[in-house]
Design a protein around this motif. Sequence first.
Motif, PDB file in Angstrom:
ATOM      1  N   GLU A   1       0.893  -1.169  -0.008  1.00  0.00           N
ATOM      2  CA  GLU A   1       0.040  -0.059  -0.012  1.00  0.00           C
ATOM      3  C   GLU A   1       1.070   1.192   0.069  1.00  0.00           C
ATOM      4  N   VAL A   2       1.766   1.172   0.681  1.00  0.00           N
ATOM      5  CA  VAL A   2       2.647   2.514   0.784  1.00  0.00           C
ATOM      6  C   VAL A   2       3.496   2.801  -0.640  1.00  0.00           C
ATOM      7  N   ALA A   3       3.657   1.530  -1.157  1.00  0.00           N
ATOM      8  CA  ALA A   3       4.482   1.696  -2.530  1.00  0.00           C
ATOM      9  C   ALA A   3       3.242   2.083  -3.455  1.00  0.00           C
ATOM     10  N   ASP A   4       2.149   1.367  -3.511  1.00  0.00           N
ATOM     11  CA  ASP A   4       0.942   1.708  -4.485  1.00  0.00           C
ATOM     12  C   ASP A   4       0.616   3.179  -4.419  1.00  0.00           C
ATOM     13  N   ARG A   5       0.726   3.908  -3.302  1.00  0.00           N
ATOM     14  CA  ARG A   5       0.104   4.984  -2.992  1.00  0.00           C
ATOM     15  C   ARG A   5       1.225   6.553  -2.801  1.00  0.00           C
ATOM     16  N   ALA A   6       2.323   5.951  -2.263  1.00  0.00           N
ATOM     17  CA  ALA A   6       3.554   6.849  -2.019  1.00  0.00           C
ATOM     18  C   ALA A   6       4.829   6.667  -2.368  1.00  0.00           C
ATOM     19  N   LEU A   7       4.903   5.727  -3.310  1.00  0.00           N
ATOM     20  CA  LEU A   7       6.401   5.671  -3.833  1.00  0.00           C
ATOM     21  C   LEU A   7       6.788   6.993  -4.507  1.00  0.00           C
ATOM     22  N   SER A   8       5.848   7.383  -5.521  1.00  0.00           N
ATOM     23  CA  SER A   8       6.553   8.539  -6.127  1.00  0.00           C
ATOM     24  C   SER A   8       6.856   9.896  -5.127  1.00  0.00           C
ATOM     25  N   THR A   9       6.081   9.922  -4.116  1.00  0.00           N
ATOM     26  CA  THR A   9       6.442  10.808  -3.313  1.00  0.00           C
ATOM     27  C   THR A   9       7.670  10.453  -2.269  1.00  0.00           C
ATOM     28  N   ILE A  10       7.941   9.223  -2.049  1.00  0.00           N
ATOM     29  CA  ILE A  10       9.099   8.911  -1.437  1.00  0.00           C
ATOM     30  C   ILE A  10      10.315   9.279  -2.404  1.00  0.00           C
ATOM     31  N   ILE A  11      10.121   8.918  -3.634  1.00  0.00           N
ATOM     32  CA  ILE A  11      11.286   9.327  -4.592  1.00  0.00           C
ATOM     33  C   ILE A  11      11.665  10.749  -4.707  1.00  0.00           C
ATOM     34  N   SER A  12      10.457  11.583  -4.825  1.00  0.00           N
ATOM     35  CA  SER A  12      10.549  12.947  -4.755  1.00  0.00           C
ATOM     36  C   SER A  12      11.389  13.667  -3.308  1.00  0.00           C
ATOM     37  N   LEU A  13      11.061  12.979  -2.153  1.00  0.00           N
ATOM     38  CA  LEU A  13      11.878  13.276  -1.195  1.00  0.00           C
ATOM     39  C   LEU A  13      13.251  12.911  -1.057  1.00  0.00           C
ATOM     40  N   LEU A  14      13.380  11.748  -1.948  1.00  0.00           N
ATOM     41  CA  LEU A  14      14.966  11.330  -2.025  1.00  0.00           C
ATOM     42  C   LEU A  14      15.672  12.554  -2.698  1.00  0.00           C
ATOM     43  N   MET A  15      14.896  13.328  -3.412  1.00  0.00           N
ATOM     44  CA  MET A  15      15.746  14.186  -4.104  1.00  0.00           C
ATOM     45  C   MET A  15      15.985  15.793  -3.444  1.00  0.00           C
ATOM     46  N   SER A  16      15.412  15.723  -2.148  1.00  0.00           N
ATOM     47  CA  SER A  16      15.442  16.857  -1.216  1.00  0.00           C
ATOM     48  C   SER A  16      16.895  17.578  -1.217  1.00  0.00           C
ATOM     49  N   THR A  17      16.866  18.495  -0.722  1.00  0.00           N
ATOM     50  CA  THR A  17      18.479  19.125  -0.467  1.00  0.00           C
ATOM     51  C   THR A  17      18.654  19.049   1.145  1.00  0.00           C
TER      52      THR A  17
END
Length: 413
Positions: free
Chosen positions: A246-262
Motif C-alpha cells: 500500500e505504501v508503494a502503491d500510494r506513496a512511492l512517487s512521493t518518497i522518490i521526490s523526497l529522495l531528491m530533497s536538499t
Amino acid sequence: NIAKGRRVRTVSAQREVAFALCAASATQTIHEGIVKKGGIKTLVTLLQSQDEEVQRFAILALANTSVTALYRLQIANEASALEHVVSYLSHEASDKIGKQYCAMVVGNLAANAENHEAIARFGGIPALVSLLAAAAKDQGMEGGRYAAFALANLAASANHRKEIVDCGAMEPLIVFACVDDNAVQHQAVAALRGVCICPEYRIKAVRRGILDPLILMARRSDDLSLRRAVASALNCLSTMDENKDEVADRALSTIISLLMSTDDEVEGHACCAIANLVEVVDIHSRFFREKGLPPVVTMSKSKTTAAAAAATTNVAIKTNAKCKADACRALANLAANAAVQQDLAREGVIESMVDVLREDTNVDCQKYAVLCIANLATTLAGQIEIVEANAIGPLASLLNQPSTSLAIADIRR
C-alpha cells in the motif's frame, strides 16, 4: 499580587490578580519569581474560582510559566497543580478555551518524561483525546493543536502509547494531519509518529488512512521540519511487511521526490524507506516506472566519485554514511531480481559498488555493496561485468580486513 491572589474573594479582585499574573508570565525572565514566591499555589487557587475569565487567566499563566523547563517538575507537584489542571480538562462542563489552555499546560509539563506517570494517573490521556476528538468534530484548530502537542510528548513513553490508541486518538490525529495549517499538522504528525514507534500501530495507522495526509504534506508544504516529520513517518511505516504494497502503491512517487530533497535528514529517511520497500520483488517494476533508480545510485556514490560528479555536473551529491548504506541496501535488494539486473548494470550500479569497496570505510556500506555484487553474480552476464569492472581485487582485499570479514561472513550465511 501572588499573596493577594490567595485572599481575594470578589470576582473583580480575582480577575485583577489573575490578569496581572498572566501578563507577567508572558515574560520568561519573571518565571523564577512566580515559582519561588508561591505563584503556582496562587494560580491553583484562582483556577478554582467560579468565574471563567479568572480560570482562563490562571490556566494561561500556568501554561506560560511551564514553558521554562527548569520549573516543570516543581509546577507539576506544587499545590497539586497538575491534578487540578487535568481535573478541569476532564470536566465536560469546563470552559472550551480554558480546556485548550489546560492542554497547553499538560503538553509543556509532558516535555519532561518524569511527569508522564502522574499525567496518566490523573486521567490526562482520555481527557486530551476527548478534547482532540471534539476539536476534530468542530474543526477547532487551537484545541487540536494543543491536544496533539500534549499527546505527542506523552507518546515518547512506551508505557502510554497503548492508552493513547485505545482511547481513540488515531482517527482525530489523522483528521488534523489533513488540515491546511502547518502548526497543527506538525503536532498531529508528531503524535502519530510517536505512537507508531510501536510496530503494531504502524499497520493500524495505514489502515486508518495516515498515508493521504502524509502525501499531501510532502507535496504542498515547504516547511522543512514538517517534511522531515513526513519522511520519518513514511520510513517508519515502510518497515512493516503488511504495509509495503500500500505504501508503494500510494506513496512511492512521493518518497522518490523526497529522495531528491536538499536536506540530509529528509533524504536519509526517504532512502531507507526505498530500501525497505524494494525488499518486495513485486514493487521493483513500479520503482523503475517512477524513475527511482538514478537518485538511489547517486546516493550510493563514494566520496571520490561524488566529488568528481559534482565537479562535472554542479550537483551536490550527499555522502552521509547511513544514507549511503541504505542506498547500497536498496541496490542489493533490487539486484536479487534477475529481471532487472541488466537495468542496474546499464545505470552503472556495478561500478558504483566497486567504488564503495575501494574507497568507503563504513562497514555497512561495504557489506551491502558486497551483497549487491553477490546478487549480480548469480548470472553469467553479471559475472562477466563484475570481472570487467575490476571488482575481484577490492573483494579479495576486504576478506583480509578484520572489520569487514565478519560482515561478509554474515552475508555468506
